[in-house]
Design a protein around this motif. Structure first.
Motif, PDB file in Angstrom:
ATOM      1  N   TYR A  57      39.845  50.908  43.369  1.00 19.03           N
ATOM      2  CA  TYR A  57      39.286  49.653  42.898  1.00 19.03           C
ATOM      3  C   TYR A  57      39.898  48.439  43.400  1.00 19.03           C
ATOM      4  CZ  TYR A  57      37.062  52.562  39.257  1.00 19.03           C
ATOM      5  OH  TYR A  57      36.251  53.323  38.607  1.00 19.03           O
TER       6      TYR A  57
ATOM      7  N   SER B  53      38.851  52.830  33.737  1.00 16.91           N
ATOM      8  CA  SER B  53      39.489  54.078  34.511  1.00 16.91           C
ATOM      9  C   SER B  53      40.848  54.383  34.145  1.00 16.91           C
ATOM     10  CB  SER B  53      39.207  53.801  35.823  1.00 16.91           C
ATOM     11  OG  SER B  53      39.796  54.893  36.787  1.00 16.91           O
ATOM     12  N   ILE B  54      41.658  53.468  33.900  1.00 15.35           N
ATOM     13  CA  ILE B  54      42.889  53.958  33.689  1.00 15.35           C
ATOM     14  C   ILE B  54      43.044  54.464  32.398  1.00 15.35           C
ATOM     15  CG2 ILE B  54      45.020  52.844  32.983  1.00 15.35           C
ATOM     16  CD1 ILE B  54      45.351  53.280  35.830  1.00 15.35           C
TER      17      ILE B  54
ATOM     18  N   ASP C  75      34.074  57.906  44.628  1.00  9.46           N
ATOM     19  CA  ASP C  75      34.271  56.845  43.394  1.00  9.46           C
ATOM     20  C   ASP C  75      34.114  55.349  44.283  1.00  9.46           C
ATOM     21  OD1 ASP C  75      34.785  55.736  41.032  1.00  9.46           O
ATOM     22  OD2 ASP C  75      36.700  56.893  40.598  1.00  9.46           O
TER      23      ASP C  75
ATOM     24  N   ASP D 133      32.670  56.841  35.823  1.00  7.23           N
ATOM     25  CA  ASP D 133      33.982  57.073  36.132  1.00  7.23           C
ATOM     26  C   ASP D 133      34.828  58.206  35.421  1.00  7.23           C
ATOM     27  OD1 ASP D 133      36.766  55.625  37.469  1.00  7.23           O
ATOM     28  OD2 ASP D 133      37.202  56.206  35.361  1.00  7.23           O
TER      29      ASP D 133
ATOM     30  N   ALA E  83      46.882  59.483  38.624  1.00  6.72           N
ATOM     31  CA  ALA E  83      46.056  58.495  37.933  1.00  6.72           C
ATOM     32  C   ALA E  83      46.141  57.064  38.353  1.00  6.72           C
ATOM     33  CB  ALA E  83      46.327  58.633  36.453  1.00  6.72           C
TER      34      ALA E  83
ATOM     35  N   THR F 296      31.294  52.508  43.123  1.00  9.19           N
ATOM     36  CA  THR F 296      31.276  51.489  42.467  1.00  9.19           C
ATOM     37  C   THR F 296      30.741  50.160  42.710  1.00  9.19           C
ATOM     38  OG1 THR F 296      33.556  52.616  41.883  1.00  9.19           O
ATOM     39  CG2 THR F 296      33.194  50.139  41.146  1.00  9.19           C
TER      40      THR F 296
ATOM     41  N   SER G 267      36.764  60.815  37.235  1.00 12.46           N
ATOM     42  CA  SER G 267      38.151  60.923  37.132  1.00 12.46           C
ATOM     43  C   SER G 267      38.482  62.443  36.521  1.00 12.46           C
ATOM     44  CB  SER G 267      38.437  59.760  35.854  1.00 12.46           C
ATOM     45  OG  SER G 267      38.273  58.766  36.322  1.00 12.46           O
TER      46      SER G 267
ATOM     47  N   LYS H  56      41.838  58.074  32.400  1.00  9.77           N
ATOM     48  CA  LYS H  56      42.816  58.920  33.111  1.00  9.77           C
ATOM     49  C   LYS H  56      44.153  59.012  32.216  1.00  9.77           C
ATOM     50  CE  LYS H  56      41.444  58.093  37.867  1.00  9.77           C
ATOM     51  NZ  LYS H  56      40.440  57.002  37.915  1.00  9.77           N
TER      52      LYS H  56
ATOM     53  N   THR I 187      43.713  55.057  40.951  1.00  9.72           N
ATOM     54  CA  THR I 187      42.617  53.771  40.435  1.00  9.72           C
ATOM     55  C   THR I 187      43.168  52.499  41.241  1.00  9.72           C
ATOM     56  OG1 THR I 187      42.808  54.780  38.415  1.00  9.72           O
ATOM     57  CG2 THR I 187      42.460  52.619  38.280  1.00  9.72           C
TER      58      THR I 187
ATOM     59  N   ALA J 147      38.318  48.982  36.169  1.00  7.78           N
ATOM     60  CA  ALA J 147      39.407  49.643  36.723  1.00  7.78           C
ATOM     61  C   ALA J 147      40.355  49.804  35.428  1.00  7.78           C
ATOM     62  CB  ALA J 147      40.355  48.746  37.616  1.00  7.78           C
ATOM     63  N   ARG J 148      40.201  49.061  34.581  1.00  5.03           N
ATOM     64  CA  ARG J 148      40.696  49.034  33.102  1.00  5.03           C
ATOM     65  C   ARG J 148      40.293  50.334  32.427  1.00  5.03           C
ATOM     66  NH1 ARG J 148      40.396  43.916  29.432  1.00  5.03           N
ATOM     67  NH2 ARG J 148      38.310  44.588  29.346  1.00  5.03           N
TER      68      ARG J 148
END
Length: 317
Positions: free
Chosen positions: A186, A70-71, A43, A147, A178, A47, A151, A74, A182, A67-68
């Motif tokens: 990131y 990705s959160i 990852d 992602d 998670a 990226t 993830s 997850k 992350t 990143a947001r």
């Protein structure tokens, strides 16, 4: 007074239980995160390409948007799905791990094939022109989709590493994995992407000769750092993917691949002094897992490119 002392004793007991639970969550998250190392490194290696070619002022905002996403992937989608899976269909975890391990092997083997045969990226020129805002939107969407796959692998691997039983302990551990992964991924990507700019600023504005020299060194070293990260990520994918497949097959009842690799590693480790045997046995196991991952990944490439990808594109666009 006795009532107050009893209350304080109860509070102390609750605090001890809470502290033990926090320790359990932290230990479980660390173990689960280490099991997902291959996907995590991949990852981080993948990226930075999503901000290539954009104005430097847009690099950190793009990374933040990914990143947001990705959160959200997850915590909002994958964590509830993983908990439901653990509660109602735990028998599906091993097959999903097989799929995740096979995907890691495929990704790693495909990168090796790309390096060997120097296939050009057919999409490179498509991003060289056009509206920057539109291209950024497309890049971010593509990165979040990628992602999601990575993830899903990370959360499935983490879920398999967490002891079944306490629902809230599982939920807290997965949430910690998670968020922690992350932030690590990131945050590292942001540092890698901005290292060039920091180096250029040091080289051009540094008051001391040593500062300017360090800046020039950072700029010249970054291409090698990125190349090394890519190689390490590929090796980690193949090692972890092969290991996941072998251990999942063992859990499903087919123990032959695991036994062969274990016997090979033990035989190799007996060739060195006792103090080095553990490290050599681990290294031999990781090497054999990686070789297995390469072989499996190369075997999957024709199936993935000729069958799975065309079907996927036709169904999902």
């Amino acid at each position: 007074m006795s009532g107050l002392l009893a209350l304080l004793d109860d509070v102390a007991g609750i605090a001890k239980i809470a502290a033990a639970s926090i320790d359990d969550v932290a230990a479980g998250a660390l173990k689960a995160g280490s099991k997902a190392a291959g996907a995590v490194i991949d990852d981080a290696a993948v990226t930075p390409k999503y901000v290539h070619g954009f104005d430097p002022s847009r690099e950190l905002p793009i990374i933040w948007r990914i990143a947001r996403g990705s959160i959200i992937n997850k915590l909002i989608i994958l964590l509830p799905a993983g908990l439901a899976l653990s509660a109602f269909a735990p028998w599906m975890i091993a097959p999903l791990l097989l799929l995740g391990g096979a995907y890691l092997c495929f990704e790693g083997a495909e990168k090796i094939a790309h390096w060997l045969f120097h296939h050009e990226d057919a999409h490179t020129e498509a991003y060289e022109s056009g509206d920057p805002a539109h291209l950024e939107e497309e890049k971010v969407k593509g990165a979040i989709k990628t992602d999601f796959i990575l993830s899903a692998e990370i959360m499935t691997i983490a879920l398999a590493a967490i002891p079944a039983g306490n629902f809230w302990l599982q939920a807290a551990t997965l949430a910690l994995v998670a968020v922690g992964i992350t932030v690590a991924v990131y945050g590292s990507v942001a540092l890698i992407v901005k290292a060039d700019d920091v180096g250029l600023a040091m080289a051009g504005r540094g008051r001391l000769g040593a500062t300017r020299a360090l800046g020039r060194g950072i700029v010249s070293a970054m291409p090698k750092v990125m190349q090394t990260l890519s190689v390490v990520g590929t090796a980690a994918m193949l090692w972890v993917g092969g290991s996941i497949i072998i251990h999942s097959l063992k859990d499903l009842g087919w123990k032959l691949p695991y036994s062969l690799i274990h016997d090979f590693a033990v035989a190799v480790s007996t060739k060195v002094p006792a103090g080095l045997q553990g490290a050599l046995e681990w290294s031999a196991t990781a090497f054999a897992d990686g070789v297995f991952g390469v072989a499996l990944g190369l075997a999957i490439i024709p199936l993935a490119t000729k069958v799975i990808t065309p079907v996927w594109n036709r169904v999902f666009g």
